[in-house]
Design an enzyme around this catalytic site. Structure first.
Site, PDB file in Angstrom:
ATOM      1  N   SER A  11      39.640  38.609  38.521  1.00  0.00           N
ATOM      2  CA  SER A  11      40.591  38.708  39.633  1.00  0.00           C
ATOM      3  C   SER A  11      41.677  37.632  39.586  1.00  0.00           C
ATOM      4  O   SER A  11      42.703  37.771  40.249  1.00  0.00           O
ATOM      5  CB  SER A  11      39.859  38.623  40.972  1.00  0.00           C
ATOM      6  OG  SER A  11      39.322  37.334  41.183  1.00  0.00           O
TER       7      SER A  11
ATOM      8  N   LYS B 275      40.218  32.492  44.820  1.00  0.00           N
ATOM      9  CA  LYS B 275      41.525  33.156  44.984  1.00  0.00           C
ATOM     10  C   LYS B 275      42.582  32.081  45.209  1.00  0.00           C
ATOM     11  O   LYS B 275      42.296  30.892  45.276  1.00  0.00           O
ATOM     12  CB  LYS B 275      41.519  34.124  46.173  1.00  0.00           C
ATOM     13  CG  LYS B 275      40.372  35.131  46.214  1.00  0.00           C
ATOM     14  CD  LYS B 275      40.459  36.177  45.135  1.00  0.00           C
ATOM     15  CE  LYS B 275      39.271  37.148  45.241  1.00  0.00           C
ATOM     16  NZ  LYS B 275      39.205  38.067  44.091  1.00  0.00           N
TER      17      LYS B 275
END
Length: 218
Positions: free
Chosen positions: A50, A104
């Protein structure tokens, strides 16, 4: 003569003091290691893609990037836009039964209005510059969520980030299960900031070559 015999016998007794000292050192080292991991810093590896291409992630930890997470900074300062952070997933995430930590990038700050327009992130109605960590062709849509997460997705419409919460997005926007799908992250869930990559050796060093935002953004 008796004294001499007594001295000779005592000198033959094994000196185990070094074993005691070694045991003390080992115990102290364990406590220090646990303390450092709990309060100062810890090593982690990236299990998913990701955050590609910034961080390489695969299920095999020996082929994935390994990083150091700074757990001290956010005790004295607020997370900043552009920081790469490790955090415990919010309760809204249902498909993470093992409660594995996520990694993230901080995009939206408390009180800001965030929206997506034509594949771009807008903060308080101004386009967000993301060219430091995203290729020019990368676009940001809620389609990446597919049928996972909130329905409709969190950024299907403009959203104001609640106080003490942050919007996190992955750098691999087409293939990142992130805030678009499940919303915001409370500050209390943030474990720390990813600062250094120590594996593989040929990529060792600071994760971002330069600060994502050297000055306040809109």
């Amino acid at each position: 003569m008796q004294n001499q015999a007594s001295d000779k016998n005592s000198s033959q007794e094994p000196d185990n003091s070094w074993i005691v000292e070694l045991g003390k050192t080992m115990i102290l080292s364990i406590f220090l290691a646990l303390g450092i991991r709990t309060f100062v810093a810890e090593a982690r590896w990236i299990p998913t893609g990701s955050m590609e291409p910034t961080l390489h992630g695969v299920k095999d930890q020996w082929k994935a990037d390994k990083i150091i997470v700074d757990k001290v900074k956010y005790r004295f300062a607020k997370p900043e836009r552009g920081d790469i952070v490790v955090f415990s997933p919010p309760q809204e995430i249902q498909n993470n039964p093992e409660r594995e930590a996520f990694i993230k990038r901080v995009i939206g700050l408390p009180g800001e209005k965030v929206e997506l327009r034509k594949g771009k992130v807008y903060i308080n109605s101004k386009p967000l510059r993301e060219d430091v960590y995203l290729a020019p062709t990368v676009q940001t849509f809620v389609d990446a969520c597919n049928s996972t997460g909130l329905q409709p997705p969190f950024l299907a419409q403009p959203e104001v980030i609640p106080q003490n919460s942050y919007l996190m997005l992955g750098d691999n926007r087409p293939n990142s299960y992130d805030g678009r799908c499940w919303g915001v992250v409370p500050r209390s869930n943030i474990i720390g900031r990813a600062v250094v990559r120590f594996w593989p050796l040929d990529r060792m060093g600071a994760i971002d070559k330069s600060p994502a935002y050297s000055s306040p953004q809109p």
